[in-house]
Motif scaffolding. Structure first.
Motif, PDB file in Angstrom:
ATOM      1  N   UNK B 196       0.855  -1.185   0.000  1.00 34.98           N
ATOM      2  CA  UNK B 196       0.000   0.000   0.000  1.00 34.98           C
ATOM      3  C   UNK B 196       0.897   1.242   0.000  1.00 34.98           C
ATOM      4  N   UNK B 197       0.647   2.121  -0.967  1.00 37.06           N
ATOM      5  CA  UNK B 197       1.437   3.351  -1.092  1.00 37.06           C
ATOM      6  C   UNK B 197       0.546   4.530  -0.763  1.00 37.06           C
ATOM      7  N   UNK B 198       0.859   5.243   0.292  1.00 35.86           N
ATOM      8  CA  UNK B 198       0.035   6.372   0.722  1.00 35.86           C
ATOM      9  C   UNK B 198       0.901   7.621   0.619  1.00 35.86           C
ATOM     10  N   UNK B 199       0.579   8.509  -0.319  1.00 33.01           N
ATOM     11  CA  UNK B 199       1.471   9.635  -0.596  1.00 33.01           C
ATOM     12  C   UNK B 199       0.692  10.949  -0.640  1.00 33.01           C
ATOM     13  N   UNK B 200       1.444  12.040  -0.447  1.00 34.87           N
ATOM     14  CA  UNK B 200       0.850  13.380  -0.450  1.00 34.87           C
ATOM     15  C   UNK B 200       1.575  14.217  -1.500  1.00 34.87           C
ATOM     16  N   UNK B 201       0.801  14.939  -2.303  1.00 38.19           N
ATOM     17  CA  UNK B 201       1.387  15.793  -3.341  1.00 38.19           C
ATOM     18  C   UNK B 201       0.866  17.210  -3.153  1.00 38.19           C
ATOM     19  N   UNK B 202       1.767  18.175  -3.162  1.00 37.78           N
ATOM     20  CA  UNK B 202       1.362  19.571  -2.982  1.00 37.78           C
ATOM     21  C   UNK B 202       1.854  20.389  -4.177  1.00 37.78           C
ATOM     22  N   UNK B 388       1.022   9.917 -11.877  1.00 39.63           N
ATOM     23  CA  UNK B 388       2.182   9.336 -12.569  1.00 39.63           C
ATOM     24  C   UNK B 388       3.375   9.193 -11.622  1.00 39.63           C
ATOM     25  N   UNK B 389       3.512  10.107 -10.661  1.00 34.25           N
ATOM     26  CA  UNK B 389       4.520   9.886  -9.612  1.00 34.25           C
ATOM     27  C   UNK B 389       4.193   8.592  -8.873  1.00 34.25           C
ATOM     28  N   UNK B 390       2.904   8.441  -8.620  1.00 39.91           N
ATOM     29  CA  UNK B 390       2.441   7.262  -7.901  1.00 39.91           C
ATOM     30  C   UNK B 390       2.729   5.993  -8.705  1.00 39.91           C
ATOM     31  N   UNK B 391       2.548   6.046 -10.014  1.00 38.42           N
ATOM     32  CA  UNK B 391       2.822   4.875 -10.859  1.00 38.42           C
ATOM     33  C   UNK B 391       4.312   4.533 -10.810  1.00 38.42           C
ATOM     34  N   UNK B 392       5.158   5.558 -10.815  1.00 36.98           N
ATOM     35  CA  UNK B 392       6.597   5.291 -10.708  1.00 36.98           C
ATOM     36  C   UNK B 392       6.923   4.624  -9.372  1.00 36.98           C
ATOM     37  N   UNK B 393       6.299   5.154  -8.325  1.00 34.97           N
ATOM     38  CA  UNK B 393       6.562   4.582  -6.996  1.00 34.97           C
ATOM     39  C   UNK B 393       6.051   3.147  -6.924  1.00 34.97           C
ATOM     40  N   UNK B 394       4.881   2.915  -7.541  1.00 35.88           N
ATOM     41  CA  UNK B 394       4.327   1.563  -7.559  1.00 35.88           C
ATOM     42  C   UNK B 394       5.240   0.596  -8.291  1.00 35.88           C
ATOM     43  N   UNK B 395       5.761   1.044  -9.432  1.00 34.09           N
ATOM     44  CA  UNK B 395       6.651   0.192 -10.218  1.00 34.09           C
ATOM     45  C   UNK B 395       7.906  -0.137  -9.422  1.00 34.09           C
ATOM     46  N   UNK B 399       9.298  -3.717  -8.169  1.00 36.87           N
ATOM     47  CA  UNK B 399      10.467  -4.096  -8.965  1.00 36.87           C
ATOM     48  C   UNK B 399      10.170  -4.266 -10.438  1.00 36.87           C
ATOM     49  N   UNK B 400       9.249  -3.445 -10.941  1.00 39.34           N
ATOM     50  CA  UNK B 400       8.909  -3.532 -12.365  1.00 39.34           C
ATOM     51  C   UNK B 400       9.429  -2.326 -13.127  1.00 39.34           C
ATOM     52  N   UNK B 401       9.625  -2.520 -14.419  1.00 35.66           N
ATOM     53  CA  UNK B 401       9.922  -1.398 -15.289  1.00 35.66           C
ATOM     54  C   UNK B 401       8.720  -0.442 -15.262  1.00 35.66           C
ATOM     55  N   UNK B 402       8.952   0.851 -15.079  1.00 34.81           N
ATOM     56  CA  UNK B 402       7.803   1.768 -14.922  1.00 34.81           C
ATOM     57  C   UNK B 402       6.905   1.847 -16.150  1.00 34.81           C
ATOM     58  N   UNK B 403       7.467   1.671 -17.335  1.00 33.10           N
ATOM     59  CA  UNK B 403       6.644   1.726 -18.539  1.00 33.10           C
ATOM     60  C   UNK B 403       5.809   0.445 -18.653  1.00 33.10           C
ATOM     61  N   UNK B 404       6.427  -0.681 -18.381  1.00 36.51           N
ATOM     62  CA  UNK B 404       5.684  -1.945 -18.424  1.00 36.51           C
ATOM     63  C   UNK B 404       4.609  -1.984 -17.341  1.00 36.51           C
ATOM     64  N   UNK B 405       4.921  -1.386 -16.197  1.00 41.05           N
ATOM     65  CA  UNK B 405       3.936  -1.293 -15.113  1.00 41.05           C
ATOM     66  C   UNK B 405       2.703  -0.531 -15.576  1.00 41.05           C
ATOM     67  N   UNK B 406       2.932   0.551 -16.301  1.00 37.32           N
ATOM     68  CA  UNK B 406       1.804   1.324 -16.818  1.00 37.32           C
ATOM     69  C   UNK B 406       1.042   0.543 -17.886  1.00 37.32           C
TER      70      UNK B 406
END
Lengths: 159, 543
Positions: B196-202, B388-395, B399-406
């Motif tokens: 679980x990724x819980x993040x804050x963006x400002x 998209x920051x979140x997708x990078x963090x998820x990848x 341990x996945x390539x961020x593009x393949x993760x998307x």
């Protein structure tokens, strides 16, 4: 109290009565009627109002009109020769180097000052020449490419 | 030069495009490079008067008294415009489409709600004379407590900013304090997620900073109407807004514009036209109201600062099974267009990804900051940054390539979106394939073969026979993560160990320079040319 001044604008003698403290930008636009010069900040920070004074790029919004007496001033209005566009104008068109167009007069004059002194500029020279001019649309890359194109095409034309 | 990839989805359209993909010269370019494009301020009028505005120095204050007697006697002053002179001194921009309550005065009456709020206008023979007269106006204020943070503004006891919305939130349909999206059961799915990724963006407010500042010139016409030269990005929108505030029929105003020295959203607010028209009506003379650079930067409405919380539930195989978004849009002191930004944000959740459990709560919040407005995709841009920051963090987390993760999570045709609309005409996978090819970014074979047209729908997360319904909520919560098991044929498992170095530095194989091979099921290009199915407008291209 107004002061009479006389200067050359794009090769023609012009005269104006100016208030003490009037800047060249307002004098060109309001007194002389050259509306090709644009004001963007009126405080010398954005480069939009750039004109050439005796060949050097100057910010007309922070240039006192009275200091221009007897000088030679160039603006975009004098760039094209009759029906022919200046190579910079052609290159700006072809390279899509203008979007809203508001910074374009200043960009063109800053670039002309460069090419007049250095007909074969490097990319770095171009960046230096326009570094005082803010463009909010293009991201600068098309402008840099246009100036380099203009230098090349002008060189070919002269050769 | 432009590259137009006709090889992708070639079987879905006629190959008869002659203009699309071809460079075309703009019709206004010659004017731009010769300095002859007619911006609003390039029109000249004899006896032009100048309007300058006295603005609040406080973020929140009650106006006790205004003494403009000395200003009225100052040289060159033709007219002082007070709040009482404005025929309809309360407006909201989207009232033109019956959206929201009138909440913003053209000139403040009793309270100022942000630093820079207009209070008084002075019309004089020069800008300088107007500014010198403004310096003679005496105003006494009682300062009020101010709030500058979106979450502070929602706490009990926070200063109430906007009289029309005392709770500091815009009201949707006159009763809801935010936009809400529910699909599946995000909370239950988090319990099932591997990570679980819980993040804050400002985000920060961003000023458009157009090189031409906002402005307009209103000129009495010979027939009793007013011609208005303006920098507006929205000519008719500004015309109708000005007509409403001036209480004149819109056919009394003739707006001329369209040559805009940079807008980016910052010239839709109709900041100058209503008052320049009013000044022209009150003086009978042409009046220019032009923002100084300082006004443009300090008081011209910016992109609002958004605060966005994103919580994702991710499985080790790379699937995002839950996404919860809580976002606060800082509207500043008045609504302007932020209410609409919030709707766009809610409609954009969870991004272009098929996620079976989605929750969104988006608030339009009033604070004592400069009112925010449109700017380049407002409502969506900041959310996309966060997602998209979140997708990078998820990848990274799995341990996945961020593009393949998307690509793994991307919408495919037939998938059910969180808004209960079926995904159609999807192309994110193909975009990613081309981007990878251009950037020499290595993709594994299964991702090079992946297609938006295959594997979507019922077998995907969120899909079901009845596509109008969300996956069963709470009661069936444990089912959520398993609804799209990793063993589904088109799914890819992520067993491979990731190299320590980023894949860019050690590509396993040189990517092909050509287009990704078309999916095997695709009909040969040309065979279906002329198909009447192609219509992005009606969403029927692949249905």
């Amino acid at each position: 109290m107004k002061t009479p001044i006389q200067f050359r604008l794009n090769g023609e003698e012009v005269a104006a009565f100016v208030e003490s403290g009037a800047n060249l930008l307002d004098t060109l636009r309001e007194s002389v009627g050259d509306l090709s010069v644009k004001g963007g900040c009126w405080q010398g920070t954005c480069g939009t109002c750039t004109v050439l004074i005796d060949g050097s790029p100057r910010l007309s919004c922070v240039t006192l009109a009275e200091t221009c007496a007897g000088r030679s001033i160039e603006t975009v209005a004098g760039l094209r020769r009759g029906a022919d566009l200046h190579p910079l104008q052609t290159a700006f068109m072809e390279r899509f180097a203008a979007q809203c167009g508001y910074c374009t007069p200043g960009m063109l004059m800053a670039s002309k000052a460069l090419l007049d002194k250095n007909p074969n500029p490097t990319r770095e020279n171009v960046v230096d020449a326009i570094c005082g001019n803010i463009c909010r649309c293009t991201g600068y890359e098309p402008i840099i490419n246009a100036v380099l194109d203009a230098a090349r095409s002008d060189g070919r034309r002269r050769a | 030069m432009l590259e137009f990839r006709k090889d992708i989805f070639a079987d879905e359209r006629d190959d008869n495009l002659h203009e699309v993909g071809q460079p075309t010269q703009r019709q206004d370019m010659l004017g731009h490079v010769t300095g002859t494009s007619p911006y609003y301020d390039d029109h000249r009028f004899a006896n032009l008067l100048h309007l300058k505005i006295l603005r609040s120095p406080h973020a929140h204050a009650r106006i006790r008294s205004i003494d403009d007697s000395a200003a009225a006697r100052a040289p060159g002053v033709k007219r002082i415009i007070r709040a009482a002179d404005v025929p309809v001194n309360l407006n909201t921009l989207l009232s033109l489409i019956q959206f929201g309550k009138d909440d913003e005065p053209s000139l403040a009456t009793d309270v100022v709600r942000y630093k820079g709020e207009p209070i008084l206008g002075i019309v004089a023979t020069s800008e300088r004379a107007a500014l010198e007269a403004i310096a003679l106006v005496r105003i006494s204020y009682d300062q009020l407590p101010a709030v500058f943070d979106v979450e502070e503004a929602l706490k009990p006891g926070a200063p109430s900013v906007n009289a029309a919305y005392p709770k500091n939130t815009f009201e949707y349909y006159s009763k809801y304090d935010h936009q809400k999206l529910r699909y599946g059961d995000a909370d239950a799915a988090f319990a099932q997620a591997d990570i679980v990724l819980d993040e804050r963006y400002q985000m920060s407010p961003i000023e458009h900073a157009p090189t031409e500042t906002n402005g307009s010139i209103a000129v009495p016409d010979t027939n009793g109407r007013y011609i208005v030269y303006t920098s507006t990005q929205a000519l008719f929108f500004s015309l109708d807004t000005s007509a409403k505030i001036n209480a004149v029929p819109s056919n009394q105003l003739h707006f001329i514009g369209g040559t805009v020295g940079g807008g980016f959203g910052g010239k839709v607010d109709t900041l100058t036209e209503p008052l320049s028209i009013l000044a022209a009506r009150l003086t009978g003379a042409p009046v220019r109201y032009r923002f100084s650079r300082h006004e443009e930067m300090q008081f011209g409405s910016p992109r609002g600062g958004e605060r966005i919380y994103v919580k994702d539930g991710v499985m080790k195989d790379g699937r995002v099974i839950a996404r919860k978004v809580r976002a606060y849009f800082d509207s500043g002191a008045y609504t302007r267009l932020s209410s609409y930004a919030v709707v766009k944000c809610a409609a954009h959740i969870p991004g272009p990804y098929t996620i079976p459990n989605v929750s969104g709560d988006i608030y339009c919040v009033f604070t004592n900051r400069t009112p925010a407005t449109a700017m380049r995709g407002f409502g969506v841009t900041a959310l996309d940054f966060a997602l998209e920051c979140q997708m990078d963090k998820g990848a990274t987390a799995v341990g996945m390539d961020p593009l393949e993760f998307r690509m793994l999570n991307a919408y495919r045709d037939g998938d059910m979106k969180a808004h209960r609309r079926e995904a159609k005409n999807c192309a994110l996978i193909e975009c990613a394939q081309v981007a990878a090819e251009k950037a020499n970014w290595p993709l594994r074979d299964e991702f090079r073969r992946m297609s938006s047209r295959q594997g979507g729908g019922a077998t995907r997360a969120g899909g079901s026979a009845d596509r109008t319904r969300a996956p069963a909520p709470a009661a069936a919560a444990p089912a959520a993560p398993t609804r799209a098991p990793a063993s589904t044929p088109q799914r890819v498992s992520y067993e491979r160990p990731m190299p320590a170095a980023p894949p860019r530095t050690a590509p396993p194989a040189p990517p092909p320079r050509s287009a990704p091979p078309p999916p095997p099921a695709a009909a040969p290009a040309g065979s279906t040319h002329g198909t009447p199915r192609f219509s992005s407008v009606f969403g029927t291209r692949r249905r």
